[in-house]
Design a protein around this motif. Structure first.
Motif, PDB file in Angstrom:
ATOM      1  N   LEU A 178       0.848  -1.191   0.000  1.00 31.95           N
ATOM      2  CA  LEU A 178       0.000   0.000   0.000  1.00 31.95           C
ATOM      3  C   LEU A 178       0.879   1.235   0.000  1.00 31.95           C
ATOM      4  O   LEU A 178       1.686   1.436   0.909  1.00 31.95           O
ATOM      5  N   SER A 179       0.716   2.090  -1.028  1.00 34.47           N
ATOM      6  CA  SER A 179       1.552   3.276  -1.172  1.00 34.47           C
ATOM      7  C   SER A 179       0.848   4.508  -0.620  1.00 34.47           C
ATOM      8  O   SER A 179      -0.356   4.495  -0.337  1.00 34.47           O
ATOM      9  N   ASP A 180       1.612   5.609  -0.518  1.00 30.84           N
ATOM     10  CA  ASP A 180       1.014   6.872  -0.088  1.00 30.84           C
ATOM     11  C   ASP A 180       0.236   7.545  -1.207  1.00 30.84           C
ATOM     12  O   ASP A 180      -0.348   8.613  -1.023  1.00 30.84           O
ATOM     13  N   LYS A 181       0.206   6.906  -2.401  1.00 27.70           N
ATOM     14  CA  LYS A 181      -0.588   7.396  -3.523  1.00 27.70           C
ATOM     15  C   LYS A 181      -1.933   6.682  -3.612  1.00 27.70           C
ATOM     16  O   LYS A 181      -2.616   6.753  -4.629  1.00 27.70           O
ATOM     17  N   ASN A 182      -2.298   5.995  -2.526  1.00 24.51           N
ATOM     18  CA  ASN A 182      -3.572   5.268  -2.453  1.00 24.51           C
ATOM     19  C   ASN A 182      -3.671   4.162  -3.500  1.00 24.51           C
ATOM     20  O   ASN A 182      -4.722   3.935  -4.107  1.00 24.51           O
ATOM     21  N   GLU A 183      -2.561   3.460  -3.695  1.00 19.67           N
ATOM     22  CA  GLU A 183      -2.513   2.317  -4.589  1.00 19.67           C
ATOM     23  C   GLU A 183      -2.220   1.054  -3.797  1.00 19.67           C
ATOM     24  O   GLU A 183      -1.200   0.988  -3.096  1.00 19.67           O
ATOM     25  N   LEU A 184      -3.114   0.076  -3.902  1.00 20.64           N
ATOM     26  CA  LEU A 184      -2.879  -1.244  -3.326  1.00 20.64           C
ATOM     27  C   LEU A 184      -2.438  -2.161  -4.458  1.00 20.64           C
ATOM     28  O   LEU A 184      -3.195  -2.425  -5.393  1.00 20.64           O
ATOM     29  N   THR A 185      -1.190  -2.625  -4.371  1.00 18.77           N
ATOM     30  CA  THR A 185      -0.638  -3.514  -5.396  1.00 18.77           C
ATOM     31  C   THR A 185      -0.620  -4.944  -4.865  1.00 18.77           C
ATOM     32  O   THR A 185      -0.207  -5.196  -3.734  1.00 18.77           O
ATOM     33  N   VAL A 186      -1.101  -5.860  -5.696  1.00 16.63           N
ATOM     34  CA  VAL A 186      -1.087  -7.289  -5.374  1.00 16.63           C
ATOM     35  C   VAL A 186      -0.249  -7.981  -6.435  1.00 16.63           C
ATOM     36  O   VAL A 186      -0.517  -7.845  -7.630  1.00 16.63           O
ATOM     37  N   GLU A 187       0.779  -8.707  -5.987  1.00 12.39           N
ATOM     38  CA  GLU A 187       1.608  -9.448  -6.936  1.00 12.39           C
ATOM     39  C   GLU A 187       1.693 -10.903  -6.514  1.00 12.39           C
ATOM     40  O   GLU A 187       2.088 -11.226  -5.391  1.00 12.39           O
ATOM     41  N   ASN A 368       1.594 -12.503 -11.754  1.00  7.23           N
ATOM     42  CA  ASN A 368       0.352 -11.777 -12.044  1.00  7.23           C
ATOM     43  C   ASN A 368       0.306 -10.586 -11.102  1.00  7.23           C
ATOM     44  O   ASN A 368       0.235 -10.740  -9.881  1.00  7.23           O
ATOM     45  N   THR A 369       0.360  -9.382 -11.677  1.00  9.61           N
ATOM     46  CA  THR A 369       0.377  -8.147 -10.891  1.00  9.61           C
ATOM     47  C   THR A 369      -0.873  -7.339 -11.183  1.00  9.61           C
ATOM     48  O   THR A 369      -1.283  -7.199 -12.341  1.00  9.61           O
ATOM     49  N   MET A 370      -1.485  -6.829 -10.133  1.00  6.12           N
ATOM     50  CA  MET A 370      -2.652  -5.966 -10.274  1.00  6.12           C
ATOM     51  C   MET A 370      -2.531  -4.791  -9.317  1.00  6.12           C
ATOM     52  O   MET A 370      -1.995  -4.920  -8.209  1.00  6.12           O
ATOM     53  N   VAL A 371      -2.999  -3.633  -9.738  1.00  6.29           N
ATOM     54  CA  VAL A 371      -2.958  -2.422  -8.926  1.00  6.29           C
ATOM     55  C   VAL A 371      -4.368  -1.868  -8.814  1.00  6.29           C
ATOM     56  O   VAL A 371      -5.044  -1.651  -9.829  1.00  6.29           O
ATOM     57  N   TYR A 372      -4.823  -1.646  -7.564  1.00  4.73           N
ATOM     58  CA  TYR A 372      -6.091  -0.990  -7.298  1.00  4.73           C
ATOM     59  C   TYR A 372      -5.777   0.442  -6.874  1.00  4.73           C
ATOM     60  O   TYR A 372      -5.168   0.665  -5.822  1.00  4.73           O
ATOM     61  N   ARG A 373      -6.171   1.401  -7.692  1.00  2.69           N
ATOM     62  CA  ARG A 373      -5.864   2.819  -7.443  1.00  2.69           C
ATOM     63  C   ARG A 373      -7.139   3.542  -7.048  1.00  2.69           C
ATOM     64  O   ARG A 373      -8.145   3.498  -7.771  1.00  2.69           O
ATOM     65  N   PHE A 374      -7.098   4.240  -5.903  1.00  2.41           N
ATOM     66  CA  PHE A 374      -8.299   4.868  -5.370  1.00  2.41           C
ATOM     67  C   PHE A 374      -8.207   6.391  -5.404  1.00  2.41           C
ATOM     68  O   PHE A 374      -7.151   6.975  -5.149  1.00  2.41           O
TER      69      PHE A 374
END
Length: 378
Positions: A178-187, A368-374
């Motif tokens: 979880l980044s400070d840019k509100n991105e949850l990355t799942v790899e 498999n990488t996915m990014v959820y950006r809020f």
């Protein structure tokens, strides 16, 4: 440092780092035990913008995901159960890492290098999400946790040769950041010691209005960055066709309200899926991170963008939520209460030579990488 509890949980470890007005925290908590005595833990990742994700070791699952609305009010936007035991008592794949093969394989069989493998059939005649005891139903090991930006947790699991009928000992990791840019990355990453097939994804059910609220996702606006989808037969196995979305209820190339056509019974595909339960062919080159979908809840202003490296994404409109499940906030889940967007290899790829390959060989690494950006809209 702040302390948070989860149902039946006691705090084990809490770490926090504060820099330049931003806080990045990792909280590690107990979440009770399963019937066999196996302990379950939760690791919470939190940033300084009010976004937090709780990751559960059972199924390497997203237990909760709190995101602020346009007024700064935070809400949990994913479905789930209140206790760990419920995830096994009535499996719904809430937030789970699913596999070995996410989605369906026709008749629970595939051929690899001239040998036919028989898998468990747990969805009518077909194999679904790894079978009766897929990787969503085992407790993963926490390898590491890290505070900072991004805050992260790495979990691992080893699936033995022959598990569920699949060849090869599979070593897997699931990394949540979880980044400070509100991105949850799942790899997801995996290796094997024998040729096998593999398709791992995350099966979170999203409702951007909030899990504890009274709104469904019928009013959410969805964009899918795909010009084609893979139609299915009556058992939801792809026919092998890539069908253009133009002029069909599956056209989300521009933002459309999900409820506009989800019950269009004139379309055979909608009837087969009881709504949307179909794989889309994501534009661009598989293996590169690119936009797959965007969801907006006009009422709260919450926006979720999904980026993926996978060739496809399954859009599921929660059609089989039937009012018999009570969620963690005490709400009964009914049809259309949430949606899933599952980045993946296409369903039944091991039996479809014209689909992207799901093969994994020794010496190669599956990713498999996915990014959820809020964000929020006005």
């Amino acid at each position: 440092m702040r302390k948070q509890q989860v149902s039946a949980g006691t705090l084990l470890v809490a770490l926090s780092i504060a820099t330049a007005g931003e806080a990045a925290e990792v909280n590690r908590m107990d979440f009770g035990k399963l019937a066999d005595g196996s302990p379950v833990e939760i690791v919470e990742l939190a940033n300084g913008s009010g976004v937090s994700a709780k990751i559960m070791t059972l199924g390497a699952a997203i237990y909760s995901l709190n995101v602020p609305d346009r007024n700064g009010k935070s809400a949990d936007i994913v479905l789930g159960y209140a206790t760990a035991a419920e995830y096994l008592a009535k499996p719904q794949y809430f937030g789970a890492t699913v596999g070995r093969y996410a989605n369906r394989i026709r008749n629970g069989q595939f051929e690899l290098d001239g040998k036919r493998y028989k898998l468990e059939t747990n969805d009518g005649p077909n194999h679904l999400h790894g079978g009766l005891r897929g990787i969503d139903k085992v407790v993963w090991k926490i390898d590491s946790v890290k505070a900072g930006s991004p805050a992260s947790v790495v979990l691992s699991h080893v699936s033995p040769d022959g598990q569920g009928g699949y060849p090869g000992t599979l070593k897997m990791t699931a990394t949540y950041s979880l980044s400070d840019k509100n991105e949850l990355t799942v790899e997801y990453r995996a290796t094997t010691d024998k040729p096998t097939v593999l398709n791992i994804t995350n099966h979170s059910y999203f409702n951007l209005a909030g899990d504890a609220g009274s709104s469904d996702i019928i009013g959410h606006r969805l964009t899918v960055f795909a010009d084609a989808y893979t139609p299915v037969d009556s058992t939801l196995i792809p026919t092998g066709e890539r069908r253009n979305v133009a002029g069909t209820p599956f056209d989300f190339r521009e933002a459309q309200t999900i409820g506009l056509r989800v019950r269009d019974g004139r379309d055979e595909q909608i009837r087969f899926g009881r709504g949307y339960d179909h794989n889309y062919v994501v534009r661009g080159q598989a293996g590169t991170l690119r936009p797959a979908a965007r969801v907006e809840d006009p009422a709260s202003g919450r926006v979720m963008e999904l980026l993926t490296t996978a060739p496809g994404v399954q859009f599921y409109s929660g059609n089989f939520l039937d009012g018999t499940t009570v969620g963690k906030a005490g709400r009964i889940y009914r049809q259309g209460d949430a949606l899933c967007l599952e980045p993946q290899v296409f369903p039944d790829s091991p039996n479809q030579p014209d689909f992207p390959s799901a093969r994994l060989d020794p010496g190669k690494t599956y990713t498999n990488t996915m990014v959820y950006r809020f964000s929020t809209s006005r």
